[in-house]
Design a protein around this motif. Sequence first.
Motif, PDB file in Angstrom:
ATOM      1  N   LYS A  40      50.050  10.650   4.196  1.00 25.40           N
ATOM      2  CA  LYS A  40      50.582  10.406   5.528  1.00 25.40           C
ATOM      3  C   LYS A  40      51.792  11.301   5.766  1.00 25.40           C
ATOM      4  CE  LYS A  40      48.889   5.781   5.956  1.00 25.40           C
ATOM      5  NZ  LYS A  40      49.088   4.482   6.510  1.00 25.40           N
ATOM      6  N   VAL A  41      51.719  12.049   6.836  1.00 25.41           N
ATOM      7  CA  VAL A  41      52.806  12.935   7.218  1.00 25.41           C
ATOM      8  C   VAL A  41      53.523  12.289   8.398  1.00 25.41           C
ATOM      9  CG1 VAL A  41      53.378  15.242   8.060  1.00 25.41           C
ATOM     10  CG2 VAL A  41      51.478  14.920   6.465  1.00 25.41           C
ATOM     11  N   PRO A  42      54.837  12.153   8.308  1.00 31.12           N
ATOM     12  CA  PRO A  42      55.534  11.546   9.444  1.00 31.12           C
ATOM     13  C   PRO A  42      55.437  12.443  10.680  1.00 31.12           C
ATOM     14  CG  PRO A  42      57.103  12.441   7.872  1.00 31.12           C
ATOM     15  CD  PRO A  42      55.750  12.548   7.241  1.00 31.12           C
ATOM     16  N   VAL A  43      55.029  11.843  11.780  1.00 27.63           N
ATOM     17  CA  VAL A  43      54.867  12.575  13.026  1.00 27.63           C
ATOM     18  C   VAL A  43      56.141  12.410  13.846  1.00 27.63           C
ATOM     19  CG1 VAL A  43      53.520  12.753  15.142  1.00 27.63           C
ATOM     20  CG2 VAL A  43      52.397  12.182  12.996  1.00 27.63           C
ATOM     21  N   LYS A  44      56.693  13.532  14.266  1.00 30.40           N
ATOM     22  CA  LYS A  44      57.910  13.501  15.073  1.00 30.40           C
ATOM     23  C   LYS A  44      57.503  13.345  16.532  1.00 30.40           C
ATOM     24  CE  LYS A  44      62.287  15.847  15.481  1.00 30.40           C
ATOM     25  NZ  LYS A  44      63.062  17.020  15.083  1.00 30.40           N
ATOM     26  N   VAL A  45      57.840  12.214  17.098  1.00 30.47           N
ATOM     27  CA  VAL A  45      57.463  11.920  18.473  1.00 30.47           C
ATOM     28  C   VAL A  45      58.594  12.366  19.399  1.00 30.47           C
ATOM     29  CG1 VAL A  45      56.841  10.082  20.082  1.00 30.47           C
ATOM     30  CG2 VAL A  45      56.090   9.958  17.712  1.00 30.47           C
ATOM     31  N   TYR A  46      58.232  13.109  20.438  1.00 30.17           N
ATOM     32  CA  TYR A  46      59.227  13.559  21.401  1.00 30.17           C
ATOM     33  C   TYR A  46      59.678  12.370  22.228  1.00 30.17           C
ATOM     34  CZ  TYR A  46      61.251  15.653  25.530  1.00 30.17           C
ATOM     35  OH  TYR A  46      62.092  15.965  26.567  1.00 30.17           O
ATOM     36  N   LYS A  47      60.973  12.150  22.243  1.00 33.07           N
ATOM     37  CA  LYS A  47      61.536  11.061  23.021  1.00 33.07           C
ATOM     38  C   LYS A  47      62.682  11.649  23.836  1.00 33.07           C
ATOM     39  CE  LYS A  47      63.465   6.456  22.511  1.00 33.07           C
ATOM     40  NZ  LYS A  47      63.949   5.465  21.571  1.00 33.07           N
ATOM     41  N   PRO A  48      62.524  11.713  25.164  1.00 31.67           N
ATOM     42  CA  PRO A  48      63.570  12.329  25.973  1.00 31.67           C
ATOM     43  C   PRO A  48      64.845  11.504  25.965  1.00 31.67           C
ATOM     44  CG  PRO A  48      61.908  11.346  27.383  1.00 31.67           C
ATOM     45  CD  PRO A  48      61.409  11.232  25.962  1.00 31.67           C
ATOM     46  N   LEU A  49      65.959  12.194  26.132  1.00 30.71           N
ATOM     47  CA  LEU A  49      67.247  11.530  26.162  1.00 30.71           C
ATOM     48  C   LEU A  49      67.370  10.639  27.388  1.00 30.71           C
ATOM     49  CD1 LEU A  49      69.944  11.326  24.695  1.00 30.71           C
ATOM     50  CD2 LEU A  49      70.768  13.209  26.095  1.00 30.71           C
TER      51      LEU A  49
END
Length: 135
Positions: A40-49
């Motif tokens: 399992k590779v951690p997925v970086k989820v885009y979260k706007p400021l």
Amino acid sequence: MEAENKKLDQFTKNVIQEAELAIPSTDFLANVMDKVSQEKVPVKVYKPLITKVGWLIIGALFLLFAFVLTRFSLGFSIFGDWDLSSLMIEKYKPTIGIPEIPVTYAYCFFFLLVFVVIQIRLIKKQFDKRFTNFG
């Protein structure tokens, strides 16, 4: 010292000659790929400021603030006699029948332009840093 090196060299040659080549199984690549895909590779989820709702609230507050300033003026200015509208509007006053732009809008557009230019420069610096660190 040289005699020890010769013995060590001869020993290394013998070990290499006696070693057999290992032949991988026929499905070696498939087994490795299965193991890799299971990790399992951690997925970086885009979260706007600032979310879309936040931008809508900011826009609504800006429009409300502009409306209140133009409709309910108190008759004084924090800038005193300094009038930005003469710098921005008088030179480029349209000759067609467009109504005159209020002074408050001139201030708003002037400061909005200043802040946009500042933010563009900051964002450009950020992208430059990101791309120099990336490559």
